[in-house]
Design a protein around this motif. Sequence first.
Motif, PDB file in Angstrom:
ATOM      1  N   ASN A   1       1.878  19.913  21.079  1.00 57.48           N
ATOM      2  CA  ASN A   1       1.621  18.569  20.580  1.00 57.48           C
ATOM      3  C   ASN A   1       0.131  18.380  20.298  1.00 57.48           C
ATOM      4  N   VAL A   2      -0.174  17.500  19.367  1.00 58.24           N
ATOM      5  CA  VAL A   2      -1.559  17.136  19.059  1.00 58.24           C
ATOM      6  C   VAL A   2      -1.722  15.658  19.376  1.00 58.24           C
ATOM      7  N   ASP A   3      -2.730  15.332  20.162  1.00 57.91           N
ATOM      8  CA  ASP A   3      -2.965  13.929  20.515  1.00 57.91           C
ATOM      9  C   ASP A   3      -3.128  13.084  19.257  1.00 57.91           C
ATOM     10  N   GLY A   4      -2.413  11.967  19.221  1.00 58.81           N
ATOM     11  CA  GLY A   4      -2.520  11.050  18.100  1.00 58.81           C
ATOM     12  C   GLY A   4      -1.518  11.292  16.997  1.00 58.81           C
ATOM     13  N   ILE A   5      -0.749  12.394  17.093  1.00 55.39           N
ATOM     14  CA  ILE A   5       0.212  12.737  16.041  1.00 55.39           C
ATOM     15  C   ILE A   5       1.602  12.843  16.640  1.00 55.39           C
ATOM     16  N   VAL A   6       2.596  12.354  15.911  1.00 51.28           N
ATOM     17  CA  VAL A   6       3.968  12.408  16.366  1.00 51.28           C
ATOM     18  C   VAL A   6       4.838  13.058  15.292  1.00 51.28           C
TER      19      VAL A   6
ATOM     20  N   LYS B   1      -7.536  10.336   8.726  1.00 51.61           N
ATOM     21  CA  LYS B   1      -6.948   9.232   7.957  1.00 51.61           C
ATOM     22  C   LYS B   1      -7.094   9.425   6.453  1.00 51.61           C
ATOM     23  N   GLU B   2      -7.069  10.684   6.027  1.00 51.28           N
ATOM     24  CA  GLU B   2      -7.066  11.003   4.601  1.00 51.28           C
ATOM     25  C   GLU B   2      -5.649  10.962   4.033  1.00 51.28           C
ATOM     26  N   ILE B   3      -4.661  11.145   4.903  1.00 52.45           N
ATOM     27  CA  ILE B   3      -3.258  11.031   4.531  1.00 52.45           C
ATOM     28  C   ILE B   3      -2.551  10.224   5.616  1.00 52.45           C
ATOM     29  N   ASP B   4      -1.360   9.719   5.300  1.00 49.81           N
ATOM     30  CA  ASP B   4      -0.570   8.945   6.257  1.00 49.81           C
ATOM     31  C   ASP B   4       0.641   9.709   6.762  1.00 49.81           C
TER      32      ASP B   4
ATOM     33  N   THR C   1       0.831  -1.195   0.000  1.00 51.81           N
ATOM     34  CA  THR C   1       0.000   0.000   0.000  1.00 51.81           C
ATOM     35  C   THR C   1       0.870   1.251   0.000  1.00 51.81           C
ATOM     36  N   ALA C   2       0.512   2.222  -0.824  1.00 48.00           N
ATOM     37  CA  ALA C   2       1.285   3.456  -0.910  1.00 48.00           C
ATOM     38  C   ALA C   2       1.023   4.334   0.301  1.00 48.00           C
ATOM     39  N   PHE C   3       2.082   4.996   0.772  1.00 46.80           N
ATOM     40  CA  PHE C   3       1.928   6.027   1.795  1.00 46.80           C
ATOM     41  C   PHE C   3       1.352   7.261   1.113  1.00 46.80           C
ATOM     42  N   ARG C   4       0.284   7.808   1.689  1.00 48.70           N
ATOM     43  CA  ARG C   4      -0.303   9.043   1.173  1.00 48.70           C
ATOM     44  C   ARG C   4       0.386  10.210   1.864  1.00 48.70           C
ATOM     45  N   VAL C   5       1.155  10.951   1.105  1.00 45.21           N
ATOM     46  CA  VAL C   5       1.981  12.030   1.651  1.00 45.21           C
ATOM     47  C   VAL C   5       1.258  13.358   1.442  1.00 45.21           C
ATOM     48  N   GLY C   6       0.808  13.962   2.521  1.00 43.45           N
ATOM     49  CA  GLY C   6       0.046  15.204   2.443  1.00 43.45           C
ATOM     50  C   GLY C   6       0.943  16.420   2.365  1.00 43.45           C
ATOM     51  N   THR C   7       0.522  17.383   1.552  1.00 43.17           N
ATOM     52  CA  THR C   7       1.304  18.593   1.347  1.00 43.17           C
ATOM     53  C   THR C   7       0.394  19.749   0.968  1.00 43.17           C
TER      54      THR C   7
ATOM     55  N   GLN D   1      13.712  27.171  10.897  1.00 40.55           N
ATOM     56  CA  GLN D   1      13.819  27.570   9.491  1.00 40.55           C
ATOM     57  C   GLN D   1      14.837  26.699   8.752  1.00 40.55           C
ATOM     58  N   GLY D   2      14.479  26.302   7.547  1.00 38.84           N
ATOM     59  CA  GLY D   2      15.338  25.452   6.732  1.00 38.84           C
ATOM     60  C   GLY D   2      15.136  23.965   6.963  1.00 38.84           C
ATOM     61  N   ALA D   3      14.398  23.617   8.015  1.00 37.55           N
ATOM     62  CA  ALA D   3      14.164  22.203   8.336  1.00 37.55           C
ATOM     63  C   ALA D   3      12.745  21.802   7.949  1.00 37.55           C
ATOM     64  N   LEU D   4      12.562  20.519   7.707  1.00 38.58           N
ATOM     65  CA  LEU D   4      11.245  19.953   7.471  1.00 38.58           C
ATOM     66  C   LEU D   4      10.805  19.184   8.714  1.00 38.58           C
ATOM     67  N   GLY D   5       9.518  19.236   8.998  1.00 40.26           N
ATOM     68  CA  GLY D   5       8.944  18.424  10.053  1.00 40.26           C
ATOM     69  C   GLY D   5       7.969  17.440   9.436  1.00 40.26           C
ATOM     70  N   ILE D   6       8.187  16.160   9.658  1.00 37.78           N
ATOM     71  CA  ILE D   6       7.350  15.136   9.041  1.00 37.78           C
ATOM     72  C   ILE D   6       6.553  14.432  10.136  1.00 37.78           C
ATOM     73  N   GLU D   7       5.234  14.550  10.057  1.00 38.87           N
ATOM     74  CA  GLU D   7       4.351  13.988  11.067  1.00 38.87           C
ATOM     75  C   GLU D   7       3.566  12.799  10.520  1.00 38.87           C
ATOM     76  N   CYS D   8       3.132  11.949  11.446  1.00 35.47           N
ATOM     77  CA  CYS D   8       2.228  10.850  11.114  1.00 35.47           C
ATOM     78  C   CYS D   8       1.430  10.509  12.363  1.00 35.47           C
ATOM     79  N   ARG D   9       0.484   9.608  12.229  1.00 32.78           N
ATOM     80  CA  ARG D   9      -0.257   9.145  13.401  1.00 32.78           C
ATOM     81  C   ARG D   9       0.656   8.239  14.234  1.00 32.78           C
ATOM     82  N   ASN D  10       0.658   8.434  15.537  1.00 33.93           N
ATOM     83  CA  ASN D  10       1.567   7.630  16.370  1.00 33.93           C
ATOM     84  C   ASN D  10       1.136   6.175  16.463  1.00 33.93           C
ATOM     85  N   SER D  11      -0.088   5.880  16.022  1.00 34.61           N
ATOM     86  CA  SER D  11      -0.565   4.491  16.028  1.00 34.61           C
ATOM     87  C   SER D  11      -0.144   3.714  14.784  1.00 34.61           C
ATOM     88  N   ASP D  12       0.356   4.418  13.766  1.00 32.97           N
ATOM     89  CA  ASP D  12       0.768   3.753  12.519  1.00 32.97           C
ATOM     90  C   ASP D  12       2.230   3.323  12.635  1.00 32.97           C
TER      91      ASP D  12
END
Length: 326
Positions: free
Chosen positions: A102-107, A86-89, A20-26, A212-223
């Motif tokens: 922090n947001v509950d459920g997201i890391v 769960k529209e994106i991973d 299954t493809a990871f859905r990368v949101g942007t 600045q200059g850095a990316l932050g990549i989040e996902c659900r902590n349950s995945d």
Amino acid sequence: MTPGTPTTPVTPMTPGISGTAFRVGTRRSALALTQARQVAAALERAGHRCELVEVTTEGDRNRAPLASIGGQGVFTGALREALLRKEIDVAVHSLKDLPTQNVDGIVLAAVPPREDPRDALVARDGLRLADLPAGARVGTGSPRRLAQLRLLREYDLELVEIRGNVDTRIRKVRDGELDAVVLARAGLTRLGRQDEITDTFDPTAFVPAPGQGALGIECRNSDEDVVRALAGLDESRTRAAVTAERAVLAGIGAGCSAPMGAFAETTGGVEGDDLSLHAVVAAVDGSASVRLSTSGPLGDAEEIGRQLAAALLAEGASRLIEERVT
């Protein structure tokens, strides 16, 4: 295109990749898409299929000054909501736009190696900041940059608050509407436009935004599969540096649009890597500022940031933020 709409795969699939493809949101801007494609390409090199999903954020819909529409989270809230629905991973953010709460459920699963964190000038006729004549019109949408420009050039520049993507801002210079614009060097580099830069600022003097200059990549902590995949993109020194910077931001109770900057860099110490941290809080009108620096072990990044925030508050930083011009 509506929020949550998938686009085509970002790169040709590597032979042997399946599942299954990871859905990368942007976000839909050229810079956001470029950043997301870089993340997706890295995941695909590690054996994971990806597809991009474009999400429209409040910052994209509303063209008012960022401070007037909330500043903090206007470019990231919709992506976080899409994760929780769960529209994106995976959500790819410019880390400087990501709130410290922090947001509950997201890391925050990965902070990849950082691009150049400095601010840069794109000016007519190849001019540097020091060479701009009195009365030159300089555009920026950032209270932090407005404040520091006034500190460096006092009151002899005409500063113009602008919004828009990189191309829109640079076009204002090319068309003669502005003499110069100030942008993040990282964004120009990622878009292949670094040759248009006419000046780059010392980050300890013209202090960048936290992250600045850095990316932050989040996902659900349950995945767990996604968390593991993203862990391979994380870079420990960049993570430590931005952790310290964001701890300053959180410690003084400021949002992403506050007139403050924080910049950390790692240096080799006798007993291991050290972290050097610089921060400034300034009145947007340039009338006053507080500027402090500190250092400590890399492993104490968050505590170093908290301590510097406390020192800034003791020197009156909260008053400068409360009195900022929006």
